[in-house]
Write an enzyme that holds these catalytic residues in place. Structure first.
Site, PDB file in Angstrom:
ATOM      1  CE1 TYR A   1      -6.163  14.687  -5.658  1.00 52.51           C
ATOM      2  CE2 TYR A   1      -8.468  15.295  -5.936  1.00 52.51           C
ATOM      3  CZ  TYR A   1      -7.504  14.468  -5.390  1.00 52.51           C
ATOM      4  OH  TYR A   1      -7.884  13.409  -4.599  1.00 52.51           O
TER       5      TYR A   1
ATOM      6  CB  ILE B   1      -0.938   0.042   1.222  1.00 52.35           C
ATOM      7  CG1 ILE B   1      -1.724  -1.261   1.354  1.00 52.35           C
ATOM      8  CG2 ILE B   1      -1.891   1.230   1.121  1.00 52.35           C
ATOM      9  CD1 ILE B   1      -2.586  -1.336   2.610  1.00 52.35           C
ATOM     10  CB  THR B   2       1.804   3.782  -2.521  1.00 55.44           C
ATOM     11  OG1 THR B   2       0.547   4.207  -3.073  1.00 55.44           O
ATOM     12  CG2 THR B   2       2.400   2.705  -3.419  1.00 55.44           C
TER      13      THR B   2
END
Length: 293
Positions: A178, A19-20
Protein backbone atom coordinates in the site's frame (compact mmCIF):
# COMPACT_ATOMS: atom_id res chain seq x y z
CA UNK A 1 7.02 24.62 -1.16
CA UNK A 2 4.77 27.51 -0.16
CA UNK A 3 1.30 27.42 1.38
CA UNK A 4 -1.75 28.92 -0.27
CA UNK A 5 -4.86 30.17 1.48
CA UNK A 6 -8.25 28.58 0.84
CA UNK A 7 -10.38 30.66 -1.53
CA UNK A 8 -14.09 31.37 -0.89
CA UNK A 9 -16.41 28.70 -2.29
CA UNK A 10 -17.47 29.68 -5.78
CA UNK A 11 -20.34 27.95 -7.66
CA UNK A 12 -19.37 25.14 -10.02
CA UNK A 13 -22.35 25.17 -12.38
CA UNK A 14 -21.42 23.97 -15.84
CA UNK A 15 -18.45 21.90 -14.68
CA UNK A 16 -18.27 18.14 -15.13
CA UNK A 17 -16.34 16.24 -12.47
CA UNK A 18 -15.58 12.51 -12.49
CA UNK A 19 -14.79 10.86 -9.14
CA UNK A 20 -13.73 7.22 -8.92
CA UNK A 21 -14.66 5.34 -5.76
CA UNK A 22 -17.38 7.84 -4.90
CA UNK A 23 -20.12 5.66 -3.42
CA UNK A 24 -18.69 5.72 0.11
CA UNK A 25 -16.27 7.49 2.45
CA UNK A 26 -14.29 10.51 1.28
CA UNK A 27 -15.25 9.90 -2.35
CA UNK A 28 -18.96 10.25 -1.58
CA UNK A 29 -18.32 13.23 0.71
CA UNK A 30 -16.32 14.91 -2.05
CA UNK A 31 -19.06 14.26 -4.59
CA UNK A 32 -21.69 15.65 -2.22
CA UNK A 33 -19.73 18.85 -1.57
CA UNK A 34 -19.24 19.45 -5.30
CA UNK A 35 -22.84 18.66 -6.28
CA UNK A 36 -24.05 21.10 -3.62
CA UNK A 37 -22.00 23.77 -5.41
CA UNK A 38 -23.74 23.09 -8.70
CA UNK A 39 -21.38 20.66 -10.42
CA UNK A 40 -22.35 17.73 -12.60
CA UNK A 41 -20.62 14.79 -10.91
CA UNK A 42 -20.13 11.35 -12.43
CA UNK A 43 -20.31 8.94 -9.49
CA UNK A 44 -18.20 5.84 -10.07
CA UNK A 45 -18.32 2.59 -8.10
CA UNK A 46 -18.12 -1.16 -8.55
CA UNK A 47 -21.72 -2.11 -7.73
CA UNK A 48 -24.29 -0.84 -10.28
CA UNK A 49 -27.21 -0.67 -7.83
CA UNK A 50 -25.21 1.05 -5.11
CA UNK A 51 -23.74 3.49 -7.63
CA UNK A 52 -27.20 4.35 -9.00
CA UNK A 53 -28.66 4.79 -5.50
CA UNK A 54 -25.85 7.13 -4.42
CA UNK A 55 -26.20 9.19 -7.60
CA UNK A 56 -29.92 9.58 -6.93
CA UNK A 57 -29.26 10.65 -3.34
CA UNK A 58 -26.63 13.18 -4.37
CA UNK A 59 -28.79 14.63 -7.14
CA UNK A 60 -31.51 15.34 -4.58
CA UNK A 61 -28.95 17.11 -2.39
CA UNK A 62 -27.64 19.25 -5.23
CA UNK A 63 -30.88 20.13 -6.96
CA UNK A 64 -31.31 23.50 -5.25
CA UNK A 65 -27.88 24.63 -6.49
CA UNK A 66 -28.36 23.22 -9.99
CA UNK A 67 -26.05 20.27 -9.33
CA UNK A 68 -26.62 16.72 -10.47
CA UNK A 69 -25.02 13.30 -10.12
CA UNK A 70 -24.92 10.49 -12.66
CA UNK A 71 -23.87 6.87 -12.04
CA UNK A 72 -21.17 4.94 -13.88
CA UNK A 73 -20.37 1.46 -12.61
CA UNK A 74 -17.19 -0.47 -13.27
CA UNK A 75 -14.59 -2.60 -11.48
CA UNK A 76 -11.40 -0.61 -11.96
CA UNK A 77 -9.34 -3.63 -10.94
CA UNK A 78 -9.89 -4.86 -14.51
CA UNK A 79 -8.06 -3.15 -17.37
CA UNK A 80 -10.89 -4.05 -19.74
CA UNK A 81 -13.36 -2.35 -17.39
CA UNK A 82 -11.14 0.74 -17.23
CA UNK A 83 -11.15 0.91 -21.02
CA UNK A 84 -14.94 0.48 -21.13
CA UNK A 85 -15.46 3.21 -18.52
CA UNK A 86 -13.11 5.56 -20.41
CA UNK A 87 -15.10 5.00 -23.59
CA UNK A 88 -18.38 5.78 -21.83
CA UNK A 89 -16.93 8.92 -20.28
CA UNK A 90 -15.66 10.13 -23.63
CA UNK A 91 -19.22 9.87 -24.97
CA UNK A 92 -21.01 11.30 -21.93
CA UNK A 93 -18.58 14.13 -21.19
CA UNK A 94 -18.03 16.53 -24.12
CA UNK A 95 -16.10 18.53 -21.54
CA UNK A 96 -14.19 17.04 -18.58
CA UNK A 97 -13.21 19.67 -16.03
CA UNK A 98 -11.91 17.52 -13.17
CA UNK A 99 -10.87 13.86 -12.95
CA UNK A 100 -10.49 12.72 -9.34
CA UNK A 101 -8.74 9.38 -8.76
CA UNK A 102 -10.06 8.38 -5.35
CA UNK A 103 -10.68 4.63 -5.73
CA UNK A 104 -8.14 2.56 -3.83
CA UNK A 105 -7.76 -0.22 -1.31
CA UNK A 106 -5.41 -2.16 0.91
CA UNK A 107 -5.43 -5.95 0.49
CA UNK A 108 -4.36 -8.06 3.45
CA UNK A 109 -3.21 -11.02 1.35
CA UNK A 110 -1.61 -11.09 -2.07
CA UNK A 111 -4.14 -11.62 -4.84
CA UNK A 112 -4.07 -11.12 -8.58
CA UNK A 113 -6.59 -9.53 -10.91
CA UNK A 114 -8.04 -11.09 -14.05
CA UNK A 115 -5.11 -9.45 -15.87
CA UNK A 116 -2.55 -11.19 -13.65
CA UNK A 117 -1.48 -8.07 -11.73
CA UNK A 118 -1.21 -7.76 -7.96
CA UNK A 119 -4.43 -6.10 -6.82
CA UNK A 120 -2.92 -3.15 -4.93
CA UNK A 121 -0.84 -2.21 -7.96
CA UNK A 122 -3.78 -2.71 -10.31
CA UNK A 123 -6.40 -0.67 -8.45
CA UNK A 124 -4.28 2.00 -6.78
CA UNK A 125 -1.96 2.77 -9.69
CA UNK A 126 -2.58 1.05 -13.01
CA UNK A 127 -6.28 2.01 -13.10
CA UNK A 128 -5.69 5.77 -12.66
CA UNK A 129 -2.71 5.60 -15.01
CA UNK A 130 -4.71 3.96 -17.80
CA UNK A 131 -7.90 5.96 -17.25
CA UNK A 132 -5.98 9.22 -17.38
CA UNK A 133 -4.09 8.14 -20.50
CA UNK A 134 -7.32 7.24 -22.29
CA UNK A 135 -9.04 10.48 -21.27
CA UNK A 136 -6.03 12.71 -21.95
CA UNK A 137 -7.41 14.01 -25.27
CA UNK A 138 -10.66 15.07 -23.58
CA UNK A 139 -8.75 16.69 -20.71
CA UNK A 140 -6.53 18.61 -23.12
CA UNK A 141 -9.60 19.82 -24.99
CA UNK A 142 -11.17 21.13 -21.75
CA UNK A 143 -9.38 24.38 -20.94
CA UNK A 144 -8.16 24.46 -17.36
CA UNK A 145 -8.95 20.80 -16.63
CA UNK A 146 -7.58 19.25 -13.44
CA UNK A 147 -6.43 15.76 -12.45
CA UNK A 148 -6.50 15.07 -8.71
CA UNK A 149 -4.87 11.89 -7.36
CA UNK A 150 -5.48 10.65 -3.82
CA UNK A 151 -2.15 9.63 -2.33
CA UNK A 152 -1.19 9.53 1.35
CA UNK A 153 1.58 10.40 3.76
CA UNK A 154 2.03 6.63 3.87
CA UNK A 155 4.18 7.18 0.78
CA UNK A 156 6.94 8.18 3.22
CA UNK A 157 7.21 4.52 4.26
CA UNK A 158 8.23 3.47 0.74
CA UNK A 159 11.27 4.09 -1.44
CA UNK A 160 12.12 3.67 -5.10
CA UNK A 161 13.13 0.04 -4.56
CA UNK A 162 9.46 -0.79 -5.23
CA UNK A 163 10.36 -0.41 -8.91
CA UNK A 164 12.33 -3.65 -8.70
CA UNK A 165 9.25 -5.59 -7.53
CA UNK A 166 6.13 -3.83 -8.78
CA UNK A 167 4.03 -6.99 -8.46
CA UNK A 168 5.09 -7.67 -4.83
CA UNK A 169 6.31 -11.18 -5.58
CA UNK A 170 9.22 -11.15 -3.11
CA UNK A 171 7.28 -11.68 0.07
CA UNK A 172 3.98 -9.83 0.38
CA UNK A 173 3.22 -7.24 3.04
CA UNK A 174 -0.10 -5.40 2.76
CA UNK A 175 1.22 -2.22 4.35
CA UNK A 176 4.40 -2.27 2.26
CA UNK A 177 2.42 -2.77 -0.97
CA UNK A 178 0.00 0.00 0.00
CA UNK A 179 2.78 2.45 0.90
CA UNK A 180 4.51 1.69 -2.40
CA UNK A 181 1.26 2.36 -4.28
CA UNK A 182 0.96 5.75 -2.57
CA UNK A 183 4.50 6.61 -3.68
CA UNK A 184 3.54 5.47 -7.18
CA UNK A 185 0.61 7.91 -7.01
CA UNK A 186 3.04 10.77 -6.45
CA UNK A 187 5.50 9.60 -9.10
CA UNK A 188 2.61 9.30 -11.57
CA UNK A 189 1.15 12.71 -10.64
CA UNK A 190 4.45 14.56 -10.89
CA UNK A 191 5.38 12.95 -14.21
CA UNK A 192 1.89 13.64 -15.55
CA UNK A 193 2.23 17.30 -14.53
CA UNK A 194 5.58 17.45 -16.34
CA UNK A 195 4.16 15.91 -19.51
CA UNK A 196 1.11 18.21 -19.50
CA UNK A 197 3.05 21.35 -18.60
CA UNK A 198 2.14 23.23 -21.78
CA UNK A 199 -1.42 21.92 -22.12
CA UNK A 200 -3.28 23.94 -19.48
CA UNK A 201 -4.18 20.70 -17.66
CA UNK A 202 -2.96 20.48 -14.07
CA UNK A 203 -2.17 17.38 -12.00
CA UNK A 204 -1.88 17.39 -8.21
CA UNK A 205 -1.95 14.81 -5.42
CA UNK A 206 -3.62 14.97 -2.02
CA UNK A 207 -3.35 13.40 1.42
CA UNK A 208 -6.88 13.21 2.90
CA UNK A 209 -5.70 11.90 6.27
CA UNK A 210 -6.87 8.84 8.19
CA UNK A 211 -10.63 8.67 7.64
CA UNK A 212 -13.35 6.70 9.40
CA UNK A 213 -14.80 4.63 6.54
CA UNK A 214 -15.07 1.06 5.25
CA UNK A 215 -11.59 1.38 3.68
CA UNK A 216 -9.24 -1.45 4.68
CA UNK A 217 -11.84 -3.71 6.27
CA UNK A 218 -12.08 -6.34 3.56
CA UNK A 219 -10.63 -9.78 4.15
CA UNK A 220 -9.81 -11.59 7.36
CA UNK A 221 -7.21 -11.67 10.10
CA UNK A 222 -5.85 -9.12 12.53
CA UNK A 223 -4.91 -6.64 9.82
CA UNK A 224 -8.39 -5.32 8.99
CA UNK A 225 -9.50 -5.56 12.63
CA UNK A 226 -6.59 -3.43 13.79
CA UNK A 227 -7.09 -1.00 10.90
CA UNK A 228 -10.78 -0.59 11.73
CA UNK A 229 -9.95 0.11 15.38
CA UNK A 230 -7.30 2.65 14.41
CA UNK A 231 -9.66 4.56 12.12
CA UNK A 232 -12.46 4.50 14.68
CA UNK A 233 -10.24 5.91 17.41
CA UNK A 234 -8.19 8.43 15.44
CA UNK A 235 -9.82 8.89 12.03
CA UNK A 236 -11.39 12.03 10.62
CA UNK A 237 -14.95 12.07 9.36
CA UNK A 238 -15.34 11.55 5.60
CA UNK A 239 -16.42 15.19 5.34
CA UNK A 240 -13.20 16.34 7.02
CA UNK A 241 -11.12 14.05 4.82
CA UNK A 242 -12.85 15.36 1.68
CA UNK A 243 -11.96 19.02 2.29
CA UNK A 244 -8.54 18.83 0.65
CA UNK A 245 -9.92 16.94 -2.37
CA UNK A 246 -12.63 19.56 -2.82
CA UNK A 247 -10.09 22.36 -2.42
CA UNK A 248 -7.68 21.00 -5.01
CA UNK A 249 -10.50 20.09 -7.40
CA UNK A 250 -12.29 23.41 -7.27
CA UNK A 251 -10.40 26.30 -5.64
CA UNK A 252 -10.05 29.22 -8.03
CA UNK A 253 -6.67 30.20 -6.60
CA UNK A 254 -5.22 26.83 -7.69
CA UNK A 255 -5.85 27.44 -11.38
CA UNK A 256 -2.56 26.68 -13.13
CA UNK A 257 -0.95 25.16 -10.03
CA UNK A 258 0.44 21.74 -10.93
CA UNK A 259 2.80 19.02 -9.77
CA UNK A 260 2.14 19.62 -6.06
CA UNK A 261 1.14 17.58 -3.00
CA UNK A 262 -1.59 18.88 -0.68
CA UNK A 263 -2.84 18.01 2.80
CA UNK A 264 -5.13 19.89 5.23
CA UNK A 265 -5.96 22.24 2.32
CA UNK A 266 -2.33 23.39 2.16
CA UNK A 267 0.63 22.47 0.03
CA UNK A 268 2.83 19.85 1.71
CA UNK A 269 6.39 18.68 1.20
CA UNK A 270 6.54 15.08 -0.07
CA UNK A 271 9.39 12.69 0.69
CA UNK A 272 12.72 12.95 -1.11
CA UNK A 273 11.92 9.65 -2.87
CA UNK A 274 8.74 11.21 -4.28
CA UNK A 275 10.84 13.87 -6.03
CA UNK A 276 13.12 11.40 -7.83
CA UNK A 277 12.57 12.31 -11.50
CA UNK A 278 14.31 9.20 -12.78
CA UNK A 279 11.78 7.12 -10.82
CA UNK A 280 8.91 9.10 -12.37
CA UNK A 281 10.09 8.20 -15.87
CA UNK A 282 10.84 4.59 -15.02
CA UNK A 283 7.41 4.03 -13.46
CA UNK A 284 5.73 5.62 -16.47
CA UNK A 285 7.52 3.32 -18.89
CA UNK A 286 6.79 0.23 -16.78
CA UNK A 287 3.14 1.25 -16.46
CA UNK A 288 2.77 1.61 -20.21
CA UNK A 289 4.18 -1.89 -20.59
CA UNK A 290 1.87 -3.38 -17.95
CA UNK A 291 -1.34 -1.86 -19.32
CA UNK A 292 -0.38 -2.45 -22.95
CA UNK A 293 -0.52 1.23 -23.82
Amino acid sequence: MTERATAPHEPLNGRTIVITGSTDGIGRATALALVRRGARVIVMGRDPRRTADVATELSAEGRAAGGEAEPLAGDLGSLAAVRRVAGELAVRCPRLDVLVHNAGAIFWSREETVDGHERTLALNHLAPFLLTSLLEPRLRASAGARVVVVSSRMHQRADISYLDDLESRRGYSALRAYAASKLMNLHFTFELARRLADSGVTANAVHPGLVRSSFGRAGGGLGPVGFALLTRLFGRTPEEGARTLVHVAAAADLAGVTGRFFGSEREQQPSAAALDRAAWSRLWAESERLVGA
